[in-house]
Design a protein around this motif. Sequence first.
Motif, mmCIF file in Angstrom:
data_model
loop_
_atom_site.group_PDB
_atom_site.id
_atom_site.type_symbol
_atom_site.label_atom_id
_atom_site.label_comp_id
_atom_site.label_asym_id
_atom_site.label_seq_id
_atom_site.Cartn_x
_atom_site.Cartn_y
_atom_site.Cartn_z
ATOM 1 N N TYR A 1 0.841 -1.203 0.000
ATOM 2 C CA TYR A 1 0.000 0.000 0.000
ATOM 3 C C TYR A 1 0.878 1.256 0.000
ATOM 4 O O TYR A 1 0.648 2.198 -0.774
ATOM 5 C CB TYR A 1 -0.898 -0.024 1.239
ATOM 6 N N PHE A 2 1.891 1.264 0.856
ATOM 7 C CA PHE A 2 2.769 2.423 0.927
ATOM 8 C C PHE A 2 3.769 2.460 -0.233
ATOM 9 O O PHE A 2 4.019 3.516 -0.823
ATOM 10 C CB PHE A 2 3.514 2.448 2.258
ATOM 11 N N LYS A 3 4.341 1.303 -0.584
ATOM 12 C CA LYS A 3 5.312 1.266 -1.683
ATOM 13 C C LYS A 3 4.704 1.740 -2.993
ATOM 14 O O LYS A 3 5.331 2.485 -3.763
ATOM 15 C CB LYS A 3 5.860 -0.153 -1.853
ATOM 16 N N SER A 4 3.486 1.305 -3.261
ATOM 17 C CA SER A 4 2.855 1.674 -4.535
ATOM 18 C C SER A 4 2.620 3.173 -4.621
ATOM 19 O O SER A 4 2.738 3.776 -5.692
ATOM 20 C CB SER A 4 1.527 0.925 -4.707
ATOM 21 N N ARG A 5 2.315 3.801 -3.499
ATOM 22 C CA ARG A 5 2.073 5.244 -3.501
ATOM 23 C C ARG A 5 3.382 6.033 -3.552
ATOM 24 O O ARG A 5 3.421 7.118 -4.148
ATOM 25 C CB ARG A 5 1.220 5.617 -2.288
ATOM 26 N N ILE A 6 4.434 5.501 -2.947
ATOM 27 C CA ILE A 6 5.753 6.131 -3.122
ATOM 28 C C ILE A 6 6.119 6.147 -4.601
ATOM 29 O O ILE A 6 6.588 7.156 -5.144
ATOM 30 C CB ILE A 6 6.833 5.377 -2.315
ATOM 31 N N HIS A 7 5.894 5.018 -5.261
ATOM 32 C CA HIS A 7 6.201 4.918 -6.695
ATOM 33 C C HIS A 7 5.294 5.840 -7.512
ATOM 34 O O HIS A 7 5.760 6.548 -8.423
ATOM 35 C CB HIS A 7 6.035 3.470 -7.146
ATOM 36 N N LYS A 8 4.017 5.867 -7.195
ATOM 37 C CA LYS A 8 3.061 6.667 -7.957
ATOM 38 C C LYS A 8 3.370 8.155 -7.854
ATOM 39 O O LYS A 8 3.338 8.887 -8.868
ATOM 40 C CB LYS A 8 1.644 6.397 -7.438
ATOM 41 N N TYR A 9 3.683 8.614 -6.648
ATOM 42 C CA TYR A 9 3.892 10.046 -6.436
ATOM 43 C C TYR A 9 5.359 10.456 -6.485
ATOM 44 O O TYR A 9 5.663 11.650 -6.409
ATOM 45 C CB TYR A 9 3.305 10.457 -5.078
ATOM 46 N N GLN A 10 6.265 9.453 -6.605
ATOM 47 C CA GLN A 10 7.704 9.727 -6.580
ATOM 48 C C GLN A 10 8.062 10.586 -5.363
ATOM 49 O O GLN A 10 8.793 11.575 -5.446
ATOM 50 C CB GLN A 10 8.137 10.421 -7.873
ATOM 51 N N SER A 11 7.528 10.162 -4.228
ATOM 52 C CA SER A 11 7.729 10.920 -2.987
ATOM 53 C C SER A 11 7.457 10.021 -1.792
ATOM 54 O O SER A 11 6.533 9.184 -1.826
ATOM 55 C CB SER A 11 6.787 12.130 -2.935
ATOM 56 N N THR A 12 8.248 10.208 -0.722
ATOM 57 C CA THR A 12 8.001 9.504 0.535
ATOM 58 C C THR A 12 7.066 10.298 1.442
ATOM 59 O O THR A 12 6.744 9.855 2.542
ATOM 60 C CB THR A 12 9.318 9.248 1.282
ATOM 61 N N VAL A 13 6.628 11.453 0.995
ATOM 62 C CA VAL A 13 5.646 12.272 1.706
ATOM 63 C C VAL A 13 4.455 12.470 0.763
ATOM 64 O O VAL A 13 4.611 12.943 -0.363
ATOM 65 C CB VAL A 13 6.241 13.640 2.111
ATOM 66 N N PHE A 14 3.270 12.080 1.212
ATOM 67 C CA PHE A 14 2.086 12.222 0.362
ATOM 68 C C PHE A 14 0.831 12.168 1.221
ATOM 69 O O PHE A 14 0.893 11.889 2.424
ATOM 70 C CB PHE A 14 2.042 11.123 -0.716
ATOM 71 N N ARG A 15 -0.293 12.401 0.605
ATOM 72 C CA ARG A 15 -1.582 12.367 1.296
ATOM 73 C C ARG A 15 -2.307 11.054 0.985
ATOM 74 O O ARG A 15 -2.285 10.581 -0.154
ATOM 75 C CB ARG A 15 -2.469 13.546 0.863
ATOM 76 N N THR A 16 -2.945 10.505 1.988
ATOM 77 C CA THR A 16 -3.785 9.329 1.776
ATOM 78 C C THR A 16 -4.715 9.179 2.974
ATOM 79 O O THR A 16 -4.682 9.978 3.922
ATOM 80 C CB THR A 16 -2.931 8.060 1.581
ATOM 81 N N ASN A 17 -5.558 8.156 2.928
ATOM 82 C CA ASN A 17 -6.434 7.808 4.051
ATOM 83 C C ASN A 17 -5.855 6.620 4.801
ATOM 84 O O ASN A 17 -5.315 5.700 4.196
ATOM 85 C CB ASN A 17 -7.826 7.440 3.538
ATOM 86 N N MET A 18 -5.987 6.643 6.124
ATOM 87 C CA MET A 18 -5.559 5.513 6.940
ATOM 88 C C MET A 18 -6.763 4.846 7.578
ATOM 89 O O MET A 18 -7.681 5.528 8.048
ATOM 90 C CB MET A 18 -4.584 5.979 8.013
#
Length: 513
Positions: free
Chosen positions: A80-97
């Motif tokens: 879940y986290f790895k895919s969003r790091i890849h998608k946004y090219q960032s280790t800081v991003f917005r999402t729902n927990m």
Amino acid sequence: MASSSPFLHLHSPPTSISPHRSPPPPFFLRASASVPPPSVAAHESPNLPLRKIPGDYGIPFIGPYKDRLDYFYNQGRDEYFKSRIHKYQSTVFRTNMPPGPMIAPNPQVVVLLDGKSFPLLFDLTKVDKRDLFTGTYVPSFELTGGYRVLSYLDPSEPNHGPLKRLMFFLLKSRRDHVIPEFHSCYTALFDTLENELSANGKANFGDAHDQAAFNFLARALYGSNPADTKLGLDGPKLVQKWVLFQLSPILSLGLPKLIEDSIFHSIRLPPFLVKADYQRLYDFFYDSSGFVLDEAERMGVSREEACHNLLFATCFNSFGGMKLFFPNVMKWIGRAGVKLHTQLAKEIRSAVRSEGGRVTMKAMELMPLMKSVVYEAFRIEPPVPLQYGRAKRDLVIENHENRFQVKEGEILFGYQPFATKDPKIFERAEEFVGDRFLGEGEKLLKHVLWSNGPETESPTVGNKQCAGKHFVTLMSRLLVVELFLRYDSFDIQAAKSALGSSITVTSLKRASF
């Protein structure tokens, strides 16, 4: 277990790994009641480009629900986290927990997934910790006698100081009982494992360890043997049921998706179903902790409130932490193989012999590899993976590449295993390296964060670092010491469970030198 340590949450640097320094004072005496919490956030680097935080929260209700399904089922937590790091090219991003609908009205967070941004969560000049222990939702306080216990309090709240001082008092009062009671309870554990291994060819570490851990905490901290009371041997199963009612919205229980998500992730389990079990635990701690309750009254805390806090600190924080972390220690050391086992056995036995055959604090100061191995286990699989904080004001946070603006009131979330396996900080970050923190490697200890703060700092009344940080470190070291005093080597099989790892012991080679 969430934004604070599952252990009992003392001010000096950590004990050095060098075998040549003089032993430190007893770990229980390191607590400071007056030193203000240091700012551990990285210094701002104005040369880094300012970037808008990527990501979004989606359509209300639908976005959080979809993210919950991804987190638990479609992808799993790490992906879940790895895919969003890849998608946004960032280790800081917005999402729902999770859990989101229908339990948490506001699941929106700013995620911090690297070793540079993550420490902001410890800087109490910038973040508030009020009611963020379990993240974006708060379990019913009916589960804790109607009280907001210490883990849910921000240090700015008046009750935080007295309750944390009470935990320091407990630890200091019982310091002389920890090593002998650990030896007694874990000798019984190893006897049980050997008997089961002899009878069945394998032994389940979990159930036997749960009983040993609960017995140790009761005997070491309160001088009470559960088997001699009305509680009997029921403590571990009562605790696990009670914890489930608090954490089920953020746990993956391995049940069919429809059942697990519609029941455990969508509604709160009613507290009355566990009320009688909790009362049995409360009665045991009330009867066992008179000397602590007397001190609480002297501090201005009622005996009832103090007892609920002692129960939570011992059962949720300490027992829960041991249940999570000790199997992980067995897993990582077991997988490391015979070479590391032999090195540990030689070092540990030599140091104990130098102390006349006794396990002492001084002897453990002569075990640098053992200490490094324990720190490495805390680094690679920290027992408290999720931490939260709420921005006290508009902030600028930064990772290795960019700066980001956060608004006052936004919830910041960090997934610690990504921060403590940041490849820009640790070489071979995904590997268990037993000697990582030897010699120059000690400098990396500031990036070991399991205790809700850096390993190079200590808990105070004014911060949210685990009050029993040094107690927990000692317990974890004692596990490794007792293991290799008794065995040359061991083999295990490890599988995932709802709470950490499930360990099956397949061989135990008795000490031969």
